[in-house]
Design a protein around this motif. Structure first.
Motif, mmCIF file in Angstrom:
data_model
loop_
_atom_site.group_PDB
_atom_site.id
_atom_site.type_symbol
_atom_site.label_atom_id
_atom_site.label_comp_id
_atom_site.label_asym_id
_atom_site.label_seq_id
_atom_site.Cartn_x
_atom_site.Cartn_y
_atom_site.Cartn_z
ATOM 1 N N ALA A 152 0.819 -1.218 0.000
ATOM 2 C CA ALA A 152 0.000 0.000 0.000
ATOM 3 C C ALA A 152 0.853 1.269 0.000
ATOM 4 C CB ALA A 152 -0.925 0.003 1.210
ATOM 5 N N TYR A 153 2.142 1.145 -0.246
ATOM 6 C CA TYR A 153 3.054 2.288 -0.129
ATOM 7 C C TYR A 153 2.594 3.472 -0.979
ATOM 8 C CZ TYR A 153 7.212 5.195 -0.648
ATOM 9 O OH TYR A 153 8.074 6.252 -0.685
ATOM 10 N N THR A 154 2.265 3.250 -2.248
ATOM 11 C CA THR A 154 1.891 4.349 -3.139
ATOM 12 C C THR A 154 0.669 5.101 -2.625
ATOM 13 O OG1 THR A 154 2.790 3.152 -5.047
ATOM 14 C CG2 THR A 154 1.263 4.960 -5.497
ATOM 15 N N ARG A 155 -0.341 4.376 -2.160
ATOM 16 C CA ARG A 155 -1.543 5.022 -1.644
ATOM 17 C C ARG A 155 -1.247 5.799 -0.364
ATOM 18 N NH1 ARG A 155 -5.856 0.349 -1.249
ATOM 19 N NH2 ARG A 155 -3.974 -0.921 -1.021
ATOM 20 N N LEU A 156 -0.353 5.263 0.447
ATOM 21 C CA LEU A 156 -0.033 5.940 1.706
ATOM 22 C C LEU A 156 0.829 7.167 1.472
ATOM 23 C CD1 LEU A 156 0.516 2.938 4.123
ATOM 24 C CD2 LEU A 156 -1.512 4.331 3.778
ATOM 25 N N VAL A 157 1.646 7.151 0.446
ATOM 26 C CA VAL A 157 2.391 8.356 0.079
ATOM 27 C C VAL A 157 1.411 9.473 -0.278
ATOM 28 C CG1 VAL A 157 3.881 9.381 -1.695
ATOM 29 C CG2 VAL A 157 4.523 7.225 -0.622
ATOM 30 N N ALA A 158 0.329 9.123 -0.954
ATOM 31 C CA ALA A 158 -0.705 10.107 -1.281
ATOM 32 C C ALA A 158 -1.332 10.676 -0.012
ATOM 33 C CB ALA A 158 -1.775 9.477 -2.173
ATOM 34 N N VAL A 159 -1.514 9.828 1.001
ATOM 35 C CA VAL A 159 -2.034 10.283 2.293
ATOM 36 C C VAL A 159 -1.054 11.251 2.940
ATOM 37 C CG1 VAL A 159 -2.596 9.558 4.647
ATOM 38 C CG2 VAL A 159 -3.452 8.245 2.703
ATOM 39 N N ASP A 160 0.211 10.890 2.932
ATOM 40 C CA ASP A 160 1.244 11.744 3.521
ATOM 41 C C ASP A 160 1.313 13.087 2.807
ATOM 42 O OD1 ASP A 160 3.515 12.185 5.298
ATOM 43 O OD2 ASP A 160 4.756 12.039 3.492
ATOM 44 N N GLU A 161 1.237 13.075 1.487
ATOM 45 C CA GLU A 161 1.286 14.320 0.720
ATOM 46 C C GLU A 161 0.072 15.192 1.012
ATOM 47 O OE1 GLU A 161 1.683 12.979 -3.284
ATOM 48 O OE2 GLU A 161 3.866 12.701 -3.138
ATOM 49 N N PHE A 162 -1.098 14.560 1.174
ATOM 50 C CA PHE A 162 -2.306 15.319 1.505
ATOM 51 C C PHE A 162 -2.141 15.992 2.869
ATOM 52 C CE2 PHE A 162 -6.466 15.748 3.458
ATOM 53 C CZ PHE A 162 -7.204 16.377 2.466
ATOM 54 N N ILE A 163 -1.615 15.245 3.835
ATOM 55 C CA ILE A 163 -1.411 15.810 5.173
ATOM 56 C C ILE A 163 -0.458 16.995 5.106
ATOM 57 C CG2 ILE A 163 -0.331 15.357 7.421
ATOM 58 C CD1 ILE A 163 -1.507 12.514 7.242
ATOM 59 N N ARG A 164 0.631 16.857 4.379
ATOM 60 C CA ARG A 164 1.632 17.924 4.291
ATOM 61 C C ARG A 164 1.099 19.154 3.553
ATOM 62 N NH1 ARG A 164 6.606 16.680 5.905
ATOM 63 N NH2 ARG A 164 7.045 14.510 6.424
ATOM 64 N N SER A 165 0.077 18.970 2.724
ATOM 65 C CA SER A 165 -0.500 20.096 1.987
ATOM 66 C C SER A 165 -1.662 20.755 2.723
ATOM 67 C CB SER A 165 -0.984 19.626 0.608
ATOM 68 O OG SER A 165 0.082 19.124 -0.164
ATOM 69 N N HIS A 166 -2.255 20.049 3.701
ATOM 70 C CA HIS A 166 -3.475 20.548 4.334
ATOM 71 C C HIS A 166 -3.404 20.585 5.866
ATOM 72 C CE1 HIS A 166 -4.746 19.122 0.329
ATOM 73 N NE2 HIS A 166 -5.650 20.075 0.382
ATOM 74 N N PHE A 167 -2.198 20.462 6.440
ATOM 75 C CA PHE A 167 -2.106 20.405 7.902
ATOM 76 C C PHE A 167 -2.544 21.709 8.571
ATOM 77 C CE2 PHE A 167 2.111 21.857 6.511
ATOM 78 C CZ PHE A 167 2.242 23.031 7.256
#
Length: 267
Positions: A152-167
């Protein structure tokens, strides 16, 4: 390897009931050369007054020392800068007085470069044969790089990127699970496998990293809180102190060079 080490320490802490700390240290002494070989983990034992009795070489070096001897018999408050050390010792006292078990506590510290680094801290009380707390054992693990081999690495990278853009705003678990396409329980489990953090810890990490950058400047701390996604100054201060051991104001003083002859680490 890290999980096995933590499990071994936790099991050992639950099963060990020494007659005294001296007997415990005598039994552990031969293991110190092995503990010294672990470069990404600071391992230590403290007495009932939160004074160091044993520490591996990683911790010794992070205290700016060349050998273990100068560290022995001192508390974190005596080893680290005056605005930082007392917070670390206060955490020790909660373990020693209340029997608190600290597990996977995300904490921010500074490297010699003054850049922020992260660790997960664990502390357990040590009990005597009579059932009294006589000390504590702890380990602070450097946060490991993301595991790229997880399915699930690719999907979780998307989660991490979303967090870093919307924290800077509130982030819901519904948003994160929709991005990953998994259930909340799966997201929690997968994030721990890949990033070694829960989703909530990932949000705190992104916010605190941004706070670290803003605190380099002169922005009012109230404004820093708002820029980092906290609704008010007090909520920001509480969370910041929980993850660093000191207040945003104290942290800013450290960044500006007050009493910075040593690099702090969350012990």
């Amino acid at each position: 390897m890290t999980g096995e080490l933590l499990d071994s320490i936790a099991n050992w802490q639950q099963q060990t009931r020494p007659a005294s700390l001296d007997s415990l240290l005598g039994a552990l002494g031969p293991l110190l050369p092995v503990l010294n070989l672990i470069p990404n983990a600071a391992i230590f034992i403290k007495d009932a007054q939160a004074r160091y009795l044993l520490a591996n070489q990683t911790l010794v070096e992070r205290c700016g020392l060349k050998s273990l001897q100068p560290l022995l018999g001192k508390t974190s408050a005596e080893v680290f800068p005056s605005q930082l050390g007392p917070g670390y010792t206060a955490q020790d006292i909660k373990v020693l007085k209340d029997g608190l078990v600290l597990e996977s506590q995300l904490e921010l510290h500074l490297f010699n470069s003054r850049e922020p680094g992260w660790c997960l801290t664990y502390k357990w009380p040590l009990y005597s044969a009579a059932g009294d707390i006589i000390g504590l054992i702890g380990i602070s693990l450097d946060l490991q790089a993301a595991s790229k081999t997880h399915p699930a690495y690719t999907r979780l990278v998307a989660v991490d990127e979303f967090i870093r853009s919307h924290f800077s705003r509130s982030i819901s678990m519904d948003e994160l699970t929709a991005i990953a396409g998994v259930s909340p329980a799966q997201l929690e489990r997968y994030c721990k496998k890949v990033f070694h953090l829960t989703p909530r810890q990932m949000i705190h990490k992104a916010r605190l990293e941004h706070a670290h950058r803003l605190l380099h400047g002169d922005m009012a701390i109230t404004d820093v809180a708002l820029h980092c996604g906290y609704t008010d100054h007090s909520a920001f201060s509480r969370q910041f102190k929980a993850l660093t051991g000191f207040t945003p104001r104290q942290y800013r003083q450290q960044l500006h060079g007050q009493d910075s002859s040593r690099s702090p680490a969350p012990l």
